[in-house]
Design a protein around this motif. Structure first.
Motif, PDB file in Angstrom:
ATOM      1  N   ASP A  11     -14.823 -31.164  -2.825  1.00  0.00           N
ATOM      2  CA  ASP A  11     -14.473 -30.535  -1.693  1.00  0.00           C
ATOM      3  C   ASP A  11     -12.732 -30.255  -1.690  1.00  0.00           C
ATOM      4  OD1 ASP A  11     -12.801 -29.591   0.603  1.00  0.00           O
ATOM      5  OD2 ASP A  11     -14.383 -30.425   1.445  1.00  0.00           O
ATOM      6  N   LEU A  12     -12.281 -29.381  -2.587  1.00  0.00           N
ATOM      7  CA  LEU A  12     -11.039 -28.649  -3.519  1.00  0.00           C
ATOM      8  C   LEU A  12     -10.096 -28.839  -1.744  1.00  0.00           C
ATOM      9  CD1 LEU A  12     -11.735 -26.410  -5.764  1.00  0.00           C
ATOM     10  CD2 LEU A  12     -10.880 -28.913  -6.389  1.00  0.00           C
ATOM     11  N   ASN A  13     -10.674 -28.507  -0.772  1.00  0.00           N
ATOM     12  CA  ASN A  13      -9.566 -28.287   0.128  1.00  0.00           C
ATOM     13  C   ASN A  13      -9.117 -29.562   0.779  1.00  0.00           C
ATOM     14  OD1 ASN A  13      -9.405 -25.315  -0.013  1.00  0.00           O
ATOM     15  ND2 ASN A  13     -11.271 -24.777   1.896  1.00  0.00           N
ATOM     16  N   GLU A  14      -9.941 -30.779   1.012  1.00  0.00           N
ATOM     17  CA  GLU A  14     -10.054 -31.797   1.185  1.00  0.00           C
ATOM     18  C   GLU A  14      -8.772 -32.720  -0.358  1.00  0.00           C
ATOM     19  OE1 GLU A  14     -10.377 -35.441   3.330  1.00  0.00           O
ATOM     20  OE2 GLU A  14     -10.666 -32.982   3.838  1.00  0.00           O
ATOM     21  N   VAL A  15      -9.363 -32.123  -1.219  1.00  0.00           N
ATOM     22  CA  VAL A  15      -7.985 -32.948  -1.783  1.00  0.00           C
ATOM     23  C   VAL A  15      -7.016 -32.153  -1.858  1.00  0.00           C
ATOM     24  CG1 VAL A  15      -7.642 -32.877  -3.953  1.00  0.00           C
ATOM     25  CG2 VAL A  15      -9.824 -33.300  -4.017  1.00  0.00           C
ATOM     26  N   ASN A  16      -6.367 -30.826  -1.066  1.00  0.00           N
ATOM     27  CA  ASN A  16      -5.156 -30.790  -1.395  1.00  0.00           C
ATOM     28  C   ASN A  16      -4.550 -30.927   0.483  1.00  0.00           C
ATOM     29  OD1 ASN A  16      -4.890 -29.148  -3.872  1.00  0.00           O
ATOM     30  ND2 ASN A  16      -6.146 -27.198  -2.229  1.00  0.00           N
ATOM     31  N   ARG A  17      -5.800 -31.187   0.722  1.00  0.00           N
ATOM     32  CA  ARG A  17      -4.437 -31.401   2.509  1.00  0.00           C
ATOM     33  C   ARG A  17      -4.480 -33.438   2.023  1.00  0.00           C
ATOM     34  NH1 ARG A  17      -6.255 -35.163   6.105  1.00  0.00           N
ATOM     35  NH2 ARG A  17      -7.545 -35.742   4.977  1.00  0.00           N
ATOM     36  N   GLN A  18      -5.170 -33.884   1.465  1.00  0.00           N
ATOM     37  CA  GLN A  18      -4.723 -35.391   1.175  1.00  0.00           C
ATOM     38  C   GLN A  18      -3.132 -35.850   0.229  1.00  0.00           C
ATOM     39  OE1 GLN A  18      -8.482 -37.566  -0.697  1.00  0.00           O
ATOM     40  NE2 GLN A  18      -9.091 -37.748   1.451  1.00  0.00           N
ATOM     41  N   LEU A  19      -3.765 -34.082  -0.626  1.00  0.00           N
ATOM     42  CA  LEU A  19      -1.998 -34.623  -1.765  1.00  0.00           C
ATOM     43  C   LEU A  19      -0.613 -34.522  -0.394  1.00  0.00           C
ATOM     44  CD1 LEU A  19      -3.247 -33.012  -4.413  1.00  0.00           C
ATOM     45  CD2 LEU A  19      -2.301 -35.049  -4.425  1.00  0.00           C
ATOM     46  N   LYS A  20      -0.848 -33.100   0.696  1.00  0.00           N
ATOM     47  CA  LYS A  20      -0.315 -32.892   1.166  1.00  0.00           C
ATOM     48  C   LYS A  20       0.614 -34.025   2.296  1.00  0.00           C
ATOM     49  CE  LYS A  20      -0.613 -28.289   1.261  1.00  0.00           C
ATOM     50  NZ  LYS A  20      -1.487 -27.370   2.400  1.00  0.00           N
ATOM     51  N   GLN A  21      -0.974 -35.319   2.440  1.00  0.00           N
ATOM     52  CA  GLN A  21      -0.024 -36.206   3.287  1.00  0.00           C
ATOM     53  C   GLN A  21      -0.008 -36.891   2.577  1.00  0.00           C
ATOM     54  OE1 GLN A  21      -3.978 -37.327   5.659  1.00  0.00           O
ATOM     55  NE2 GLN A  21      -3.395 -39.388   5.240  1.00  0.00           N
ATOM     56  N   ASP A  22      -0.118 -37.221   1.120  1.00  0.00           N
ATOM     57  CA  ASP A  22       0.502 -38.423   0.528  1.00  0.00           C
ATOM     58  C   ASP A  22       1.779 -38.243   0.195  1.00  0.00           C
ATOM     59  OD1 ASP A  22      -1.826 -39.376   0.061  1.00  0.00           O
ATOM     60  OD2 ASP A  22      -2.371 -38.790  -2.424  1.00  0.00           O
ATOM     61  N   ASP A  23       1.544 -37.097  -0.345  1.00  0.00           N
ATOM     62  CA  ASP A  23       3.341 -36.234  -0.274  1.00  0.00           C
ATOM     63  C   ASP A  23       4.605 -36.944   0.812  1.00  0.00           C
ATOM     64  OD1 ASP A  23       3.282 -35.691  -3.180  1.00  0.00           O
ATOM     65  OD2 ASP A  23       2.523 -33.038  -2.318  1.00  0.00           O
ATOM     66  N   GLN A  24       4.147 -36.376   1.952  1.00  0.00           N
ATOM     67  CA  GLN A  24       4.300 -36.175   3.207  1.00  0.00           C
ATOM     68  C   GLN A  24       4.939 -38.181   3.662  1.00  0.00           C
ATOM     69  OE1 GLN A  24       2.773 -34.767   6.725  1.00  0.00           O
ATOM     70  NE2 GLN A  24       4.050 -36.053   8.368  1.00  0.00           N
ATOM     71  N   GLU A  25       3.832 -38.746   2.987  1.00  0.00           N
ATOM     72  CA  GLU A  25       3.934 -39.775   3.382  1.00  0.00           C
ATOM     73  C   GLU A  25       4.885 -40.413   2.179  1.00  0.00           C
ATOM     74  OE1 GLU A  25      -0.019 -41.428   3.265  1.00  0.00           O
ATOM     75  OE2 GLU A  25      -0.058 -41.338   5.121  1.00  0.00           O
TER      76      GLU A  25
END
Length: 540
Positions: free
Chosen positions: A507-521
């Motif tokens: 799920d590419l959308n889920e991958v992008n969401r997790q990447l954004k969350q990682d960047d924020q953290e």
């Protein structure tokens, strides 16, 4: 395993390990197992003397004492003849197990006594001509002069005394009074095999593999009926033959099974003779041979006068022969009726198909054969490909269908001494169908420390699938002959059973969401680190 059996075998194994010192397990087994067998034979003889009222036993007198008193002088030979006629062997009063124990306890043993006991046994083994081949020389592999037992004859005698006393202390009846000496013997063979490294595979097939072979060849048998004949052309310690008896309906009735086997290694051949008899198999119901199966045929072979071969055939053939062994594939063997119909000989460095053709030759029209082999037999080319094609098309069978009934892939690292994956080939001569059942059981096992195991569930799944003969997703496939022809008679299991597991879609959308969350953290963590550094007076 009963509590008595488990505690007895654990204790015995621990003490045997302690006693063997620096002697290799595969060699030490010859002493432990041979003396266990001698105890069994002596006890079996005492039971015969008592149960058949051969002796007059006075109150307070033991059977052994009565035997020593009455089988004396001129009467001794009469007793030995009588015992031998019934049991196939005879042990004189001074050589019985109880007499041996008494001499050890009284410190009356001299170093030569053990050799004398075995020499006397061999001499008496000739009294019954029919049984002589089953008993003569059975103790010849007990090396009484081995320096690892002791540096001199007295020390070696003391070591043998300790082994005898250890075995004498075995509790051989379970809680219900059932004789478990045979089961203890079987357990020890397995333990010695596990501790003998590569040599262990030469004399023992793991029990769960034996169960699969035995259940396959007895699948079509509803009852033992007339004596069921089973043959193992590379019988090792005989455990596989005994497992067939256990799986056969009614197989444990006296005389229900006739055992036939051949073994090249003399030590292992002696082990097989002991093992079968320790499990209550009468000498009348076993025919074992010590010779090379792939040379002059056995158990009958060509008539020496006419040259005509009248082979004996069996209801079941089971085998776990040495994998890819060397053999003499001289072209003269193409005249041998075992190999001639298939137009080729197995390569000199790979005798696998020589064992297949020998075993098939001795299978009767309604029987089943199961043999364990390395995976190479499924796809190797040249002569092996020619033999494989002839077996499947049954050129040698004229109008009959395909001989090959099933191919069962087993997990790797099941056997002692080799980690390679193996397969079971199942053959029948009376098949009208031309399809082949493929089972891929290679991924279903219980991982062990040194060796993988098959659970009861693993075994049941294989047998249930074999009997139902239906496709099972990612596990089994019934391949029609044309599919095998299309694969150029290559039997490699992955060509027929697709075990590929697709990875779940990403799920590419889920991958992008997790990447954004990682960047924020990461950004928040960096901000905290900078704040801490400022507090400490560090410029950032």
């Amino acid at each position: 395993m009963s509590n008595t059996l488990e505690s007895t075998t654990s204790k015995l194994w621990a003490m045997a390990n302690e006693l063997r010192g620096n002697m290799d397990a595969s060699e030490y087994k010859n002493y432990i197992l041979a003396f266990m067998f001698y105890r069994y034979l002596s006890g079996h003889q005492m039971d015969y003397l008592k149960n058949n009222n051969v002796l007059d036993i006075n109150p307070g007198q033991t059977i052994n004492e009565a035997y020593a008193e009455q089988a004396a002088g001129d009467d001794l030979n009469d007793y030995l003849e009588d015992i031998s006629a019934y049991l196939g062997y005879a042990i004189a009063p001074q050589d019985t197990w109880r007499s041996l124990i008494q001499r050890i306890d009284d410190n009356l043993i001299i170093p030569s006594d053990y050799q004398t006991i075995f020499d006397n046994f061999n001499k008496n083994a000739s009294l019954n001509k029919e049984a002589a081949k089953d008993f003569r020389g059975v103790f010849n592999d007990v090396n009484l002069g081995d320096s690892r037992l002791g540096s001199n004859t007295n020390d070696r005698a003391k070591s043998l005394n300790r082994i005898v006393k250890l075995i004498d202390g075995i509790e051989y009846k379970d809680e219900q009074g059932k004789d478990i000496l045979g089961e203890i013997y079987e357990y020890l063979i397995g333990m010695f095999a596990a501790n003998a490294g590569k040599k262990g595979g030469e004399f023992y097939t793991p029990h769960e593999v034996s169960q699969i072979l035995a259940r396959v060849v007895t699948s079509d048998v509803s009852s033992a009926g007339d004596a069921f004949n089973v043959y193992d052309p590379a019988c090792g310690s005989g455990s596989l033959l005994l497992t067939v008896q256990n799986e056969l309906p009614g197989g444990n009735k006296p005389g229900a099974v006739k055992f036939y086997g051949q073994e090249l290694n003399t030590t292992t051949y002696n082990l097989a003779r002991m093992n079968l008899m320790m499990h209550g198999v009468s000498f009348n119901n076993m025919t074992l041979s010590n010779a090379d199966t792939l040379e002059t045929d056995w158990p009958d072979g060509p008539d020496p006068t006419t040259g005509v071969d009248h082979p004996r055939t069996f209801d079941a053939v089971v085998a776990n022969p040495p994998y890819s062994a060397h053999w003499d594939n001289n072209e003269n063997k193409l005249k041998d009726p075992r190999f001639n119909p298939f137009g080729a000989l197995a390569p000199a460095s790979k005798a696998d198909y020589a064992f297949v053709l020998h075993s098939l030759y001795h299978l009767n029209a309604n029987g089943t054969m199961a043999i364990v082999l390395p995976h190479g037999v499924l796809f190797r080319g040249a002569a092996e490909a020619k033999i494989r094609k002839a077996l499947i098309k049954s050129d040698a069978a004229q109008s009959q269908g395909n001989y090959l009934d099933a191919v069962i892939g087993l997990p790797a690292n099941l056997f002692y001494g080799t980690g390679i994956p193996t397969c079971i080939l199942v053959f029948k001569k009376n098949r009208d169908a031309k399809d082949v059942l493929f089972i891929d059981a290679s991924k279903e096992f219980v991982k062990g420390k040194n060796q993988n195991k098959l659970s009861e569930e693993n075994i049941d799944k294989i047998i249930d699938t074999y009997r139902s003969r239906k496709d099972v997703d990612k596990y089994a496939h019934v391949a029609p002959l044309q599919e095998i022809v299309d694969n150029d008679f290559n039997l490699n299991i992955p060509r027929y059973v697709d075990t590929f597991e697709e990875e779940p879609p990403i799920d590419l959308n889920e991958v992008n969401r997790q990447l954004k969350q990682d960047d924020q953290e990461i950004a928040e963590l960096e901000a905290k680190i900078k704040e801490q550094l400022r507090v400490l007076g560090v410029e950032v």
